[in-house]
Design an enzyme around this catalytic site. Structure first.
Site, PDB file in Angstrom:
ATOM      1  N   THR A  14      17.541  38.719  98.489  1.00  0.00           N
ATOM      2  CA  THR A  14      18.014  38.233  97.185  1.00  0.00           C
ATOM      3  C   THR A  14      16.875  38.268  96.170  1.00  0.00           C
ATOM      4  O   THR A  14      15.808  37.686  96.396  1.00  0.00           O
ATOM      5  CB  THR A  14      18.585  36.815  97.350  1.00  0.00           C
ATOM      6  OG1 THR A  14      19.660  36.891  98.275  1.00  0.00           O
ATOM      7  CG2 THR A  14      19.075  36.236  96.044  1.00  0.00           C
ATOM      8  N   LYS A  28      32.592  27.627  98.654  1.00  0.00           N
ATOM      9  CA  LYS A  28      33.432  28.541  99.457  1.00  0.00           C
ATOM     10  C   LYS A  28      34.777  28.762  98.782  1.00  0.00           C
ATOM     11  O   LYS A  28      35.262  29.892  98.665  1.00  0.00           O
ATOM     12  CB  LYS A  28      33.679  27.996 100.882  1.00  0.00           C
ATOM     13  CG  LYS A  28      32.516  28.039 101.838  1.00  0.00           C
ATOM     14  CD  LYS A  28      32.102  29.411 102.267  1.00  0.00           C
ATOM     15  CE  LYS A  28      31.107  30.036 101.384  1.00  0.00           C
ATOM     16  NZ  LYS A  28      29.754  30.010 101.433  1.00  0.00           N
ATOM     17  N   LYS A  33      27.337  40.568  98.731  1.00  0.00           N
ATOM     18  CA  LYS A  33      26.786  39.746  99.802  1.00  0.00           C
ATOM     19  C   LYS A  33      25.419  39.177  99.424  1.00  0.00           C
ATOM     20  O   LYS A  33      25.098  38.040  99.711  1.00  0.00           O
ATOM     21  CB  LYS A  33      26.682  40.606 101.067  1.00  0.00           C
ATOM     22  CG  LYS A  33      26.143  39.886 102.283  1.00  0.00           C
ATOM     23  CD  LYS A  33      27.189  38.999 102.902  1.00  0.00           C
ATOM     24  CE  LYS A  33      26.644  38.145 104.014  1.00  0.00           C
ATOM     25  NZ  LYS A  33      27.347  36.858 104.079  1.00  0.00           N
ATOM     26  N   HIS A  63      30.077   7.917  86.847  1.00  0.00           N
ATOM     27  CA  HIS A  63      29.310   8.275  85.641  1.00  0.00           C
ATOM     28  C   HIS A  63      29.886   9.509  84.956  1.00  0.00           C
ATOM     29  O   HIS A  63      29.159  10.271  84.337  1.00  0.00           O
ATOM     30  CB  HIS A  63      27.839   8.498  86.007  1.00  0.00           C
ATOM     31  CG  HIS A  63      27.213   7.314  86.672  1.00  0.00           C
ATOM     32  ND1 HIS A  63      27.127   6.076  86.061  1.00  0.00           N
ATOM     33  CD2 HIS A  63      26.681   7.143  87.906  1.00  0.00           C
ATOM     34  CE1 HIS A  63      26.554   5.209  86.886  1.00  0.00           C
ATOM     35  NE2 HIS A  63      26.278   5.842  88.018  1.00  0.00           N
ATOM     36  N   CYS A 117      23.395  48.156  96.648  1.00  0.00           N
ATOM     37  CA  CYS A 117      24.295  49.245  96.976  1.00  0.00           C
ATOM     38  C   CYS A 117      24.075  49.570  98.436  1.00  0.00           C
ATOM     39  O   CYS A 117      23.164  49.055  99.066  1.00  0.00           O
ATOM     40  CB  CYS A 117      23.986  50.479  96.137  1.00  0.00           C
ATOM     41  SG  CYS A 117      24.169  50.206  94.373  1.00  0.00           S
ATOM     42  N   GLU A 176      28.772  22.996  99.208  1.00  0.00           N
ATOM     43  CA  GLU A 176      29.049  24.227  99.940  1.00  0.00           C
ATOM     44  C   GLU A 176      30.565  24.429 100.128  1.00  0.00           C
ATOM     45  O   GLU A 176      31.059  25.546 100.000  1.00  0.00           O
ATOM     46  CB  GLU A 176      28.318  24.208 101.292  1.00  0.00           C
ATOM     47  CG  GLU A 176      28.562  25.388 102.208  1.00  0.00           C
ATOM     48  CD  GLU A 176      28.199  26.745 101.615  1.00  0.00           C
ATOM     49  OE1 GLU A 176      27.569  26.803 100.552  1.00  0.00           O
ATOM     50  OE2 GLU A 176      28.586  27.761 102.228  1.00  0.00           O
ATOM     51  N   ASN A 202      19.591  53.154  96.251  1.00  0.00           N
ATOM     52  CA  ASN A 202      19.803  51.714  96.245  1.00  0.00           C
ATOM     53  C   ASN A 202      18.580  51.095  95.598  1.00  0.00           C
ATOM     54  O   ASN A 202      17.463  51.316  96.063  1.00  0.00           O
ATOM     55  CB  ASN A 202      19.969  51.186  97.675  1.00  0.00           C
ATOM     56  CG  ASN A 202      20.039  49.675  97.724  1.00  0.00           C
ATOM     57  OD1 ASN A 202      20.547  49.046  96.804  1.00  0.00           O
ATOM     58  ND2 ASN A 202      19.520  49.087  98.788  1.00  0.00           N
ATOM     59  N   GLY A 203      18.776  50.352  94.507  1.00  0.00           N
ATOM     60  CA  GLY A 203      17.632  49.728  93.849  1.00  0.00           C
ATOM     61  C   GLY A 203      17.690  49.922  92.357  1.00  0.00           C
ATOM     62  O   GLY A 203      18.775  50.072  91.779  1.00  0.00           O
ATOM     63  N   SER A 220      17.057  32.417 102.951  1.00  0.00           N
ATOM     64  CA  SER A 220      17.918  33.522 102.497  1.00  0.00           C
ATOM     65  C   SER A 220      18.527  34.233 103.695  1.00  0.00           C
ATOM     66  O   SER A 220      17.792  34.712 104.560  1.00  0.00           O
ATOM     67  CB  SER A 220      17.094  34.516 101.678  1.00  0.00           C
ATOM     68  OG  SER A 220      17.849  35.671 101.398  1.00  0.00           O
ATOM     69  N   ARG A 240      28.137  45.528 100.688  1.00  0.00           N
ATOM     70  CA  ARG A 240      26.976  45.531  99.801  1.00  0.00           C
ATOM     71  C   ARG A 240      27.337  45.877  98.362  1.00  0.00           C
ATOM     72  O   ARG A 240      26.526  45.727  97.447  1.00  0.00           O
ATOM     73  CB  ARG A 240      25.949  46.550 100.304  1.00  0.00           C
ATOM     74  CG  ARG A 240      25.436  46.248 101.683  1.00  0.00           C
ATOM     75  CD  ARG A 240      24.569  47.369 102.167  1.00  0.00           C
ATOM     76  NE  ARG A 240      23.358  47.483 101.392  1.00  0.00           N
ATOM     77  CZ  ARG A 240      22.222  46.869 101.674  1.00  0.00           C
ATOM     78  NH1 ARG A 240      22.139  46.094 102.719  1.00  0.00           N
ATOM     79  NH2 ARG A 240      21.158  47.023 100.912  1.00  0.00           N
ATOM     80  N   TRP A 293      27.536  48.882  93.607  1.00  0.00           N
ATOM     81  CA  TRP A 293      27.848  47.669  92.852  1.00  0.00           C
ATOM     82  C   TRP A 293      27.194  47.869  91.499  1.00  0.00           C
ATOM     83  O   TRP A 293      25.971  47.867  91.383  1.00  0.00           O
ATOM     84  CB  TRP A 293      27.293  46.446  93.572  1.00  0.00           C
ATOM     85  CG  TRP A 293      27.807  45.156  93.046  1.00  0.00           C
ATOM     86  CD1 TRP A 293      29.112  44.744  93.001  1.00  0.00           C
ATOM     87  CD2 TRP A 293      27.043  44.087  92.494  1.00  0.00           C
ATOM     88  NE1 TRP A 293      29.198  43.493  92.464  1.00  0.00           N
ATOM     89  CE2 TRP A 293      27.941  43.054  92.141  1.00  0.00           C
ATOM     90  CE3 TRP A 293      25.687  43.884  92.261  1.00  0.00           C
ATOM     91  CZ2 TRP A 293      27.542  41.861  91.569  1.00  0.00           C
ATOM     92  CZ3 TRP A 293      25.285  42.695  91.696  1.00  0.00           C
ATOM     93  CH2 TRP A 293      26.209  41.688  91.355  1.00  0.00           C
ATOM     94  N   GLU A 338      34.294  30.885  95.647  1.00  0.00           N
ATOM     95  CA  GLU A 338      33.931  32.288  95.913  1.00  0.00           C
ATOM     96  C   GLU A 338      35.113  33.133  96.355  1.00  0.00           C
ATOM     97  O   GLU A 338      35.302  34.238  95.868  1.00  0.00           O
ATOM     98  CB  GLU A 338      32.886  32.353  97.055  1.00  0.00           C
ATOM     99  CG  GLU A 338      31.477  32.152  96.639  1.00  0.00           C
ATOM    100  CD  GLU A 338      30.520  32.227  97.828  1.00  0.00           C
ATOM    101  OE1 GLU A 338      29.482  32.853  97.694  1.00  0.00           O
ATOM    102  OE2 GLU A 338      30.824  31.656  98.904  1.00  0.00           O
ATOM    103  N   THR A 386      24.582  29.607  98.895  1.00  0.00           N
ATOM    104  CA  THR A 386      24.763  28.917 100.165  1.00  0.00           C
ATOM    105  C   THR A 386      23.422  28.553 100.805  1.00  0.00           C
ATOM    106  O   THR A 386      23.289  27.491 101.418  1.00  0.00           O
ATOM    107  CB  THR A 386      25.584  29.820 101.108  1.00  0.00           C
ATOM    108  OG1 THR A 386      26.898  29.894 100.568  1.00  0.00           O
ATOM    109  CG2 THR A 386      25.658  29.289 102.509  1.00  0.00           C
ATOM    110  N   SER A 387      22.451  29.408 100.677  1.00  0.00           N
ATOM    111  CA  SER A 387      21.147  29.125 101.293  1.00  0.00           C
ATOM    112  C   SER A 387      20.497  27.905 100.662  1.00  0.00           C
ATOM    113  O   SER A 387      19.840  27.110 101.336  1.00  0.00           O
ATOM    114  CB  SER A 387      20.231  30.343 101.158  1.00  0.00           C
ATOM    115  OG  SER A 387      20.740  31.389 101.938  1.00  0.00           O
TER     116      SER A 387
END
Ligand code: UD1
Ligand code: BG6
Length: 792
Positions: A535, A667, A787, A686, A107, A663, A247-248, A530, A138, A220, A670, A485-486
């Site tokens: 994350t 994209k 994000k 295969h 958040c 990737e 947040n948390g 990251s 966020r 979120w 997403e 992505t990372s």
């Protein structure tokens, strides 16, 4: 459940009596303060025991601080009380430390306090909204703010109607109680609803405040559906005596909630957060009942609340009991304080002198934010609040306390402000329509900053790694760990890392490593990748690797992030603030950092020297090559138009560009909300070949490298089955890759093989972007995504 416990009842009773007498010897705990809750904890079962007792002991008097406890016990534990208490306190602390990365929802929290400078209510609202807009990436399913009402507001239901809303007598204080506005949906729907509610209640937007504290939140959802009721600020109840944005995650909220319900509190939301303001009120009321008016400070209330909370959080508190004050604290989740000193209250000019941090009386503005992005447009003077710090703004001064479970009173801490190295332009769209578009086009610049100061003649210097290179070179294995992505960036780097370092390289999706509890050795180097550095899966994997004694290296875009702080060493990718939820410029910068890392690790290997030097010499030109490939923008828009109706898309790559396939497909998935799969071309026959027909678009990446001829063969097989082909090849290779005119070609500049993924991803980023815009979807805030996912 109660019955099951019967045979142990006497044991339980003895235990609670012993415990109480032990605590009573301190003279602070009364019997009614003890709350017990039986719960079955499967994982804790032992032979002959079916239940544990969860005990929560509340400290009723925060002005006489001592540690309160919340823990689980088995009857057999009850034999020895004193050692148990010590042990349990330690366990509780360890658990909390571990959970500091057991994060919750992502958040955004924000607060604005103007001191000795006149700001109208409308201005204050705009600052709060602007802060939320910056943090919207966020989380964007609901939002809310709290500002002051006017003095003399009649005792009527609280605005927003969500917090009790009962006709209750107004509590005994003069200051205006906070008004809470909350709304489901994006920030703009909150803005609309605030102005219409303000209109309806005839609240004067031009009313000036020489000092005022406002708080805000964008959410979120994880605990409870997106709705005004579950949005923040959450409140202590009628009259909003304590309001909190969070947040948390609070992992022990259920126990706290039951306790508070027993003390007469009623809950309105399904959130874990609501226990926080209610607990603050509980603490305040207890102290007030016992000691009379205002014996407890705001900081004492908050530290007492912190003592009870388990989980990871950053919090901002506002209360009419402490008018025009704000308190922020954190454990795990990032929280920044921004300080803007105004030299002339009316002109709004300001100095950057960070020594004025505590100057009394000077006009100032203070900002709290989950992210530097929401601060940079106001001030560059900031403080990254550390875990367990309680930051109190009162009378234009900032005081910081360090909370410690083991100590009765938190210690006062002196901190200096840092100066932010970020330009306002980074957080603005400029001439672009969307952040994703801006960030794709910014890559020549972001790659330049990633490499800045790190390239030498025939050498690479990574300041964050140089003292650890020896250890890395002696590693048994290098394990790359990341998500999304990372992870793909690490996949792109693997071939080169293996080649240059000569060390086996494995890859782990963070969640899978944790699910399997994968094997890890002290001799391993674990590299965590990251963008955000926040994350949850990646951070939990980091915790796991630390426990196993591996050398932990971070690769992140976020200075001060949990990843940067908890790894032994690492490299900041310096790509600049990335706001679009779909990662673009961070991906290419991550690859370049990993290439530089491989070059640094492999510096002592003779056999690869010539290749190494060739790469180092070609790196400075990479941003120009990216500028070149960006010229395909219109071509990619045209391709997107031809794909606008497709339901599915396949991307085949191999070698260095297997990652590009994954990737590119990610994209499209997403942001364009189209099914797309990245596949290893070697696996085509295969299984995936069965999908090939004249309608399914297939992108094949066939730029020049060691795998080129194999990709040519793949293209021929797909063509033979009448596949709808789009081939990406090196400039001038169209005729070698395209067997007929039916095949569409994307020609890109050729660079060193290990850098080719940086070039090849760009057209696919552009394709995903244009496809999304053409389909009319939200590019920067795609459906259901955030994000960085700070929940497991
Ligand atoms: C550092 C400075 C940079 C300065 C340069 C000049 C910072 C953030 N960077 O850059 O402003 O211009 O020196 O000497 O102050 N780290 C981790 N984990 C991570 C990422 C980084 O532990 O995930 C550590 C590194 O080991 C290092 C520090 O953070 O100790 C800074 O890393 P980085 O910014 O990459 O270092 P430099 O490029 O040397
Ligand atoms: C989320 C994002 O899932 O986290 C992805 O939506 C991102 O875009 C992933 O790749 C990993 O994020 P980070 O910050 O750890 O690189």
């Amino acid at each position: 459940m109660r019955q099951k416990r019967t045979e142990n009842d006497s044991m339980w009773e003895k235990w609670t009596d012993d415990w109480l007498s032990h605590r009573v010897s301190y003279g602070h705990v009364r019997r009614e303060a003890l709350t017990t809750k039986a719960s079955t904890r499967g994982s804790e079962k032992r032979a002959g025991e079916t239940e544990s007792l969860h005990v929560l002991v509340l400290n009723p008097n925060p002005s006489r601080s001592f540690p309160s406890l919340s823990f689980s016990l088995f009857p057999s534990h009850c034999r020895s009380i004193s050692p148990l208490l010590l042990e349990t306190k330690q366990e509780s602390k360890n658990k909390s430390e571990k959970r500091s990365i057991d994060r919750g929802k992502m958040c955004g929290i924000f607060a604005y306090l103007n001191y000795n400078v006149t700001r109208e209510r409308r201005y204050i609202l705009e600052v709060l909204f602007k802060g939320l807009r910056r943090l919207e990436y966020r989380g964007y399913d609901s939002a809310g703010i709290a500002i002051d009402s006017d003095r003399g507001w009649p005792p009527a239901p609280v605005a927003g109607g969500e917090n009790g809303g009962k006709e209750t007598g107004r509590p005994a204080y003069d200051s205006p109680f906070p008004l809470i506005f909350r709304q489901e949906g994006k920030i703009e729907s909150l803005v609309g609803s605030v102005f219409s509610e303000v209109d309806a209640m005839d609240l004067n937007l031009e009313k000036p405040f020489s000092v005022h504290a406002g708080i805000a939140h964008t959410r979120w959802a994880t605990h409870g559906v997106p709705s005004p009721r579950n949005s923040h600020p959450q409140s202590s109840g009628p009259w909003n005596e304590f309001v909190v944005v969070h947040n948390g995650i609070i992992t022990n909220y259920e126990v706290l909630k039951e306790t508070l319900i027993r003390h007469g509190f009623t809950f309105e939301s399904e959130t874990d957060t609501e226990v926080i303001p209610k607990f603050a009120k509980f603490v305040f009321d207890k102290a007030h009942d016992e000691e009379g008016e205002q014996t407890v400070t705001f900081a004492q209330v908050v530290t007492e609340v912190m003592r009870q909370l388990e989980g990871a959080y950053s919090l901002i508190f506002k209360s009419p009991r402490y008018p025009n004050e704000l308190i922020a604290c954190k454990r795990g989740s990032t929280l920044i304080l921004g300080v803007k000193e105004l030299t002339d209250a009316n002109s709004g000019t300001f100095s950057h002198d960070d020594k004025t941090f505590t100057t009394i009386g000077k006009p100032k503005e203070f900002f709290f934010s989950s992210d530097l992005c929401a601060i940079v447009e106001h001030t560059k003077n900031y403080l990254a609040i550390e875990d367990d710090e309680v930051v109190h703004i009162k009378d234009g001064c900032v005081s910081i306390l360090k909370f410690d479970y083991g100590k009765e009173k938190p210690a006062s801490v002196q901190r200096a402000l840092s100066v932010l190295e970020m330009e306002v332009e980074q957080i603005k769209k400029g001439n672009y329509d969307h952040f994703m578009q801006k960030e794709i086009h910014e890559q020549p610049h972001s790659l330049t900053t990633t490499m800045r100061g790190r390239l030498r003649a025939n050498d690479v210097v990574l300041g964050g790694l140089k003292d650890h290179l020896k250890t890395i070179r002696h590693s048994r294995r290098i394990i790359f760990i990341g998500c999304g992505t990372s992870y793909n960036a690490a996949l792109a780097a693997r071939p080169f890392m293996e080649e240059l370092s000569g060390i086996p390289v494995t890859l782990e999706l963070a969640s899978d490593l944790l699910d399997r509890q994968g094997v890890m050795y002290r001799e391993d180097t674990a590299v965590f990748v990251s963008q955000s550095g926040e994350t949850a899966d990646t951070l939990l994997a980091l915790e796991y690797a630390l426990e196993h004694g591996a050398l932990c290296v971070g690769i992140t875009n976020t200075v001060g992030s949990t990843l940067a702080r908890k790894t032994h060493c690492g490299v900041h990718i310096n790509a600049g603030c990335e706001i679009g939820v779909a990662s673009t410029k961070a991906y290419t910068s991550q690859i370049v950092v990993m290439v530089m890392m491989a070059l640094a690790i492999g510096a002592d290997k003779i056999s690869t020297q010539s290749k190494r030097e060739a790469i180092i010499n070609s790196l400075p030109d990479l941003p120009n090559k990216v500028s070149e490939v960006l010229k395909l923008d219109n071509e990619m828009k045209d391709l997107a138009e031809s794909l606008i109706e497709v339901q599915s898309l396949l991307v085949f790559g191999r070698g260095y560009n297997y990652a590009t396939a994954l990737e590119g497909a990610l994209k499209v998935k997403e942001v364009a909300l189209t099914h797309s799969e990245g596949m290893l071309a070697g696996e085509m026959k295969h299984g995936p070949l069965a999908l090939v027909d004249e309608t399914l678009p297939i992108i094949v990446i066939a730029t020049r490298d060691a795998c080129f001829s194999k990709q040519q063969s793949v293209i021929q097989q797909l063509h033979a089955r009448k596949g709808r082909l789009i081939v990406m090849c090196s400039n001038g290779d169209a005729s070698s890759v395209c067997p007929s005119e039916s095949c569409r070609v994307i020609e890109v500049p050729q660079v060193a093989d290990c850098l080719q993924p940086v070039i090849n991803i760009v057209p696919l980023q552009l394709l995903a972007y244009h496809l999304t815009v053409l389909r009319g979807y939200d590019v920067d805030q795609p459906r259901n995504l955030a994000k960085s996912v700070t929940t497991q």
